[in-house]
Design a protein around this motif. Structure first.
Motif, PDB file in Angstrom:
ATOM      1  N   THR A   1     -61.341 -68.292  13.279  1.00 26.59           N
ATOM      2  CA  THR A   1     -62.727 -68.470  12.829  1.00 26.59           C
ATOM      3  C   THR A   1     -63.136 -69.901  13.170  1.00 26.59           C
ATOM      4  OG1 THR A   1     -62.122 -69.232  10.600  1.00 26.59           O
ATOM      5  CG2 THR A   1     -62.458 -66.852  10.893  1.00 26.59           C
TER       6      THR A   1
ATOM      7  N   ALA B   1     -57.839 -70.282  10.560  1.00 23.61           N
ATOM      8  CA  ALA B   1     -59.157 -70.386   9.913  1.00 23.61           C
ATOM      9  C   ALA B   1     -59.683 -71.802  10.099  1.00 23.61           C
ATOM     10  CB  ALA B   1     -59.028 -70.033   8.432  1.00 23.61           C
ATOM     11  N   ALA B   2     -60.398 -72.013  11.205  1.00 21.94           N
ATOM     12  CA  ALA B   2     -60.937 -73.355  11.478  1.00 21.94           C
ATOM     13  C   ALA B   2     -62.384 -73.486  11.020  1.00 21.94           C
ATOM     14  CB  ALA B   2     -60.831 -73.654  12.971  1.00 21.94           C
TER      15      ALA B   2
ATOM     16  N   VAL C   1     -66.489 -72.723   6.138  1.00 23.06           N
ATOM     17  CA  VAL C   1     -67.216 -71.625   5.476  1.00 23.06           C
ATOM     18  C   VAL C   1     -67.947 -72.191   4.261  1.00 23.06           C
ATOM     19  CG1 VAL C   1     -66.956 -69.335   4.431  1.00 23.06           C
ATOM     20  CG2 VAL C   1     -65.307 -70.118   6.167  1.00 23.06           C
TER      21      VAL C   1
ATOM     22  N   ASP D   1     -69.085 -72.545   0.683  1.00 23.07           N
ATOM     23  CA  ASP D   1     -68.439 -72.079  -0.543  1.00 23.07           C
ATOM     24  C   ASP D   1     -69.369 -71.194  -1.373  1.00 23.07           C
ATOM     25  OD1 ASP D   1     -65.995 -73.363  -0.118  1.00 23.07           O
ATOM     26  OD2 ASP D   1     -66.853 -75.277  -0.746  1.00 23.07           O
TER      27      ASP D   1
ATOM     28  N   PRO E   1     -66.790 -65.130  -0.631  1.00 22.59           N
ATOM     29  CA  PRO E   1     -65.379 -64.732  -0.591  1.00 22.59           C
ATOM     30  C   PRO E   1     -64.575 -65.770   0.182  1.00 22.59           C
ATOM     31  CG  PRO E   1     -66.682 -63.423   0.949  1.00 22.59           C
ATOM     32  CD  PRO E   1     -67.659 -64.243   0.157  1.00 22.59           C
TER      33      PRO E   1
ATOM     34  N   ILE F   1     -62.127 -66.293   2.837  1.00 15.88           N
ATOM     35  CA  ILE F   1     -61.590 -65.484   3.946  1.00 15.88           C
ATOM     36  C   ILE F   1     -60.106 -65.779   4.144  1.00 15.88           C
ATOM     37  CG2 ILE F   1     -61.852 -64.944   6.406  1.00 15.88           C
ATOM     38  CD1 ILE F   1     -64.778 -66.072   6.108  1.00 15.88           C
ATOM     39  N   LEU F   2     -59.778 -67.053   4.207  1.00 12.72           N
ATOM     40  CA  LEU F   2     -58.383 -67.434   4.470  1.00 12.72           C
ATOM     41  C   LEU F   2     -57.456 -66.921   3.363  1.00 12.72           C
ATOM     42  CD1 LEU F   2     -56.200 -68.942   6.046  1.00 12.72           C
ATOM     43  CD2 LEU F   2     -56.858 -71.028   4.824  1.00 12.72           C
TER      44      LEU F   2
ATOM     45  N   GLY G   1     -54.425 -72.632   7.924  1.00 16.53           N
ATOM     46  CA  GLY G   1     -55.705 -73.035   7.351  1.00 16.53           C
ATOM     47  C   GLY G   1     -56.108 -74.409   7.827  1.00 16.53           C
ATOM     48  N   PHE G   2     -57.344 -74.767   7.588  1.00 18.86           N
ATOM     49  CA  PHE G   2     -57.839 -76.115   7.850  1.00 18.86           C
ATOM     50  C   PHE G   2     -58.333 -76.699   6.535  1.00 18.86           C
ATOM     51  CE2 PHE G   2     -58.413 -77.811  12.196  1.00 18.86           C
ATOM     52  CZ  PHE G   2     -57.685 -76.859  12.883  1.00 18.86           C
ATOM     53  N   ALA G   3     -58.385 -77.994   6.446  1.00 22.28           N
ATOM     54  CA  ALA G   3     -59.013 -78.642   5.302  1.00 22.28           C
ATOM     55  C   ALA G   3     -59.892 -79.761   5.824  1.00 22.28           C
ATOM     56  CB  ALA G   3     -57.960 -79.204   4.359  1.00 22.28           C
ATOM     57  N   ALA G   4     -61.162 -79.664   5.517  1.00 25.63           N
ATOM     58  CA  ALA G   4     -62.078 -80.761   5.862  1.00 25.63           C
ATOM     59  C   ALA G   4     -62.262 -81.573   4.595  1.00 25.63           C
ATOM     60  CB  ALA G   4     -63.401 -80.194   6.351  1.00 25.63           C
ATOM     61  N   GLU G   5     -61.740 -82.781   4.572  1.00 24.32           N
ATOM     62  CA  GLU G   5     -61.799 -83.609   3.371  1.00 24.32           C
ATOM     63  C   GLU G   5     -62.548 -84.893   3.677  1.00 24.32           C
ATOM     64  OE1 GLU G   5     -60.734 -82.322   0.674  1.00 24.32           O
ATOM     65  OE2 GLU G   5     -59.508 -80.686   1.455  1.00 24.32           O
TER      66      GLU G   5
ATOM     67  N   LYS H   1     -54.291 -77.765  -1.160  1.00 27.83           N
ATOM     68  CA  LYS H   1     -55.056 -76.640  -0.610  1.00 27.83           C
ATOM     69  C   LYS H   1     -54.150 -75.628   0.070  1.00 27.83           C
ATOM     70  CE  LYS H   1     -59.272 -77.664   0.487  1.00 27.83           C
ATOM     71  NZ  LYS H   1     -60.408 -78.296   1.170  1.00 27.83           N
TER      72      LYS H   1
ATOM     73  N   ARG I   1     -52.671 -73.599  -2.602  1.00 30.41           N
ATOM     74  CA  ARG I   1     -53.683 -72.740  -3.246  1.00 30.41           C
ATOM     75  C   ARG I   1     -54.037 -71.556  -2.351  1.00 30.41           C
ATOM     76  NH1 ARG I   1     -57.458 -76.523  -4.028  1.00 30.41           N
ATOM     77  NH2 ARG I   1     -59.106 -75.680  -2.703  1.00 30.41           N
ATOM     78  N   LYS I   2     -54.098 -71.816  -1.053  1.00 31.75           N
ATOM     79  CA  LYS I   2     -54.490 -70.735  -0.126  1.00 31.75           C
ATOM     80  C   LYS I   2     -53.305 -69.842   0.222  1.00 31.75           C
ATOM     81  CE  LYS I   2     -58.724 -72.514   0.786  1.00 31.75           C
ATOM     82  NZ  LYS I   2     -60.038 -71.933   0.976  1.00 31.75           N
TER      83      LYS I   2
HETATM   84  N1  CTP Z   1     -62.098 -70.967   3.965  1.00 27.41           N
HETATM   85  C1  CTP Z   1     -62.347 -69.622   4.084  1.00 27.41           C
HETATM   86  N2  CTP Z   1     -63.297 -69.032   3.302  1.00 27.41           N
HETATM   87  C2  CTP Z   1     -63.987 -69.762   2.401  1.00 27.41           C
HETATM   88  C3  CTP Z   1     -63.765 -71.145   2.265  1.00 27.41           C
HETATM   89  C4  CTP Z   1     -62.819 -71.728   3.069  1.00 27.41           C
HETATM   90  O1  CTP Z   1     -61.710 -68.956   4.897  1.00 27.41           O
HETATM   91  N3  CTP Z   1     -64.907 -69.157   1.673  1.00 27.41           N
HETATM   92  C5  CTP Z   1     -61.042 -71.572   4.776  1.00 27.41           C
HETATM   93  C6  CTP Z   1     -61.508 -72.562   5.812  1.00 27.41           C
HETATM   94  O2  CTP Z   1     -61.758 -71.916   7.042  1.00 27.41           O
HETATM   95  C7  CTP Z   1     -60.324 -73.509   5.897  1.00 27.41           C
HETATM   96  C8  CTP Z   1     -59.780 -73.509   4.485  1.00 27.41           C
HETATM   97  O3  CTP Z   1     -60.220 -72.298   3.899  1.00 27.41           O
HETATM   98  O4  CTP Z   1     -59.314 -73.010   6.724  1.00 27.41           O
HETATM   99  C9  CTP Z   1     -60.201 -74.655   3.631  1.00 27.41           C
HETATM  100  O5  CTP Z   1     -61.583 -74.829   3.698  1.00 27.41           O
HETATM  101  P1  CTP Z   1     -62.285 -76.031   2.916  1.00 27.41           P
HETATM  102  O6  CTP Z   1     -63.771 -75.847   3.030  1.00 27.41           O
HETATM  103  O7  CTP Z   1     -61.710 -77.345   3.348  1.00 27.41           O
HETATM  104  O8  CTP Z   1     -61.775 -75.804   1.459  1.00 27.41           O
HETATM  105  P2  CTP Z   1     -62.346 -75.016   0.249  1.00 27.41           P
HETATM  106  O9  CTP Z   1     -61.507 -73.814   0.016  1.00 27.41           O
HETATM  107  O10 CTP Z   1     -63.793 -74.761   0.436  1.00 27.41           O
HETATM  108  O11 CTP Z   1     -62.083 -76.049  -0.924  1.00 27.41           O
HETATM  109  P3  CTP Z   1     -62.932 -77.349  -1.393  1.00 27.41           P
HETATM  110  O12 CTP Z   1     -64.366 -77.084  -1.057  1.00 27.41           O
HETATM  111  O13 CTP Z   1     -62.647 -77.440  -2.814  1.00 27.41           O
HETATM  112  O14 CTP Z   1     -62.369 -78.534  -0.638  1.00 27.41           O
END
Ligand code: CTP
Length: 405
Positions: free
Chosen positions: A197, A276-277, A280, A282, A310, A312-313, A331-335, A346, A349-350
């Protein structure tokens, strides 16, 4: 990026109007770091001059098997022995037929026949009228050339110089370059089906407004390209971005997180790797309106209620195939801060074995990035570099993990 540094390409031109594209291709190969030796047939010289190709390649062009510049008078042997690949672009229908029969009455075909098959790959970029391309003879020749070890790079579709429209155009120089770069990459993910993604999602408020984020999709698209270069079958579920689809990648365009979830779930059963890049959203507006929300003159802004999207990851990572090891999830995390700690939390958690952390504000929209790979054992930094270079390193890291499980 000098993706072809150290590679020596013999670029063969057969006669055809697509010769005009060969000039730009030559330049693109050189810009990518290759050295290029041009060989032209007499027919090719009807369409473009050796002077042009000499100026672009910075080498004199070869055209005759009797070229006295070679002390042994065997240019067909010497040229092919030096090459990392021979690329025929454009390759006419007639030249395909000729190669097929091993005929060798001029330098280009002579050189192709004389090349050491196991060491010097032959890449073919056909160019012809659509009827010639579709003809059973051409299709038969193409299949046999592939069986004989040549790589057919395919053709483009569209308006042809003859005025007709259809398949048979030579691929554009940029497309050929992408394919040639891919050809030389190690096939670390051969046999894998990779689902990715990428990009932001867009959550509608009303028909003309919505909520999105600054993700450009470039990292996810780079991963898709790197995975395809590594020999995987790749499906890319892309949020609203205007990036070109990497060559050979199947793309599904989506808009909202719910669309992305649906598209992902419909493709994931065939996948062996899920990355999962995407950034998404929230939350989404709980009740998007069918008509544009108008100002009512009171000066009071509308109140928006949100509902959670939802994950997805997390959903995919909890599936039976992911849990029993048939699907490797990344998974990815954008921080914005505390990257290592947030990424590790994360990842747990995932429920994924590998999570790639990056600083969102430092990378969104950029061509560069820096990554932090986080797994149960700890973290590994991949220092700042072009996204495609990072994507290739990530792909080789994933390939190593797949091999060891
Ligand atoms: N992701 C996903 N579906 C969502 C939210 C996130 O699949 N509804 C996936 C992203 O593609 C990524 C990972 O989860 O691989 C982390 O996304 P991120 O936005 O960094 O984290 P969040 O789960 O949204 O947590 P937070 O906003 O608390 O940092």
């Amino acid at each position: 990026m000098q993706d072809l540094a150290g590679k020596h390409i013999v670029l063969g031109l057969k006669g055809g109007i697509a010769c005009y594209k060969a000039a730009e291709l030559c330049r693109a190969l050189i810009k990518a770091g290759a050295t290029v030796q041009v060989v032209m047939t007499e027919a090719a010289e009807q369409f473009i001059t050796p002077v042009t190709m000499q100026a672009l390649s910075n080498r004199t062009v070869y055209g005759s098997q009797w070229d006295a510049r070679e002390p042994n008078n065997m240019p067909h042997i010497n040229l092919s022995r030096e090459a990392d690949a021979i690329l025929i672009a454009p390759c006419s229908a007639d030249f395909m037929a000729k190669l097929l029969h091993g005929r060798a009455d001029e330098l280009l075909s002579l050189m192709c026949l004389a090349r050491p098959i196991a060491e010097v790959p032959l890449l073919i970029a056909p160019a012809m009228n659509r009827e010639m391309w579709a003809h059973p003879a051409t299709q038969r020749n193409m299949a046999q050339l592939q069986a004989d070890g040549a790589t057919i790079l395919g053709v483009g579709s569209g308006f042809q110089a003859c005025g007709e429209t259809g398949d048979g155009r030579m691929l554009e120089p940029a497309e050929l370059l992408e394919d040639i770069v891919a050809f030389f990459q190690p096939k670390l993910l051969a046999g894998q089906q990779v689902l990715i993604t990428a990009g932001p999602t867009y959550e509608a408020i009303d028909p003309v407004r919505g909520i999105t984020n600054l993700s450009s999709g470039k990292m996810g698209f780079a991963i898709a390209r790197a995975a395809r270069e590594a020999g995987a079958q790749v499906t890319l579920v892309a949020g609203p971005v205007s990036l070109a689809t990497p060559r050979g990648v199947a793309r599904v365009d989506v808009r909202s997180a719910q669309d992305m979830m649906e598209a992902t779930l419909s493709c994931v059963d065939a996948a062996t790797v899920f990355i999962a890049a995407a950034a998404v959203a929230d939350w989404r507006p709980a009740a998007p309106t069918a008509q544009k929300i108008k100002k009512d003159g009171s000066g009071k802004p509308p109140e928006l209620l949100f509902t959670e999207n939802p994950d997805i990851l997390a959903t995919v990572a909890q599936s039976a195939r992911a849990r029993d090891g048939r699907l490797f999830c990344v998974g990815f995390a954008a921080e914005s801060h505390d990257l290592a700690a947030h990424s590790q939390a994360k990842r747990k958690r995932k429920g994924v074995p590998l999570l790639v952390g990056n600083i969102g504000p430092a990378t969104f929209g950029q061509d560069d990035n820096a990554l932090l790979l986080v797994d149960a054992a700890g973290t590994r930094e991949i220092p700042r570099g072009p996204k495609l270079a990072l994507a290739r390193l990530l792909v080789s890291d994933i390939a190593r993990r797949l091999k060891s499980t």
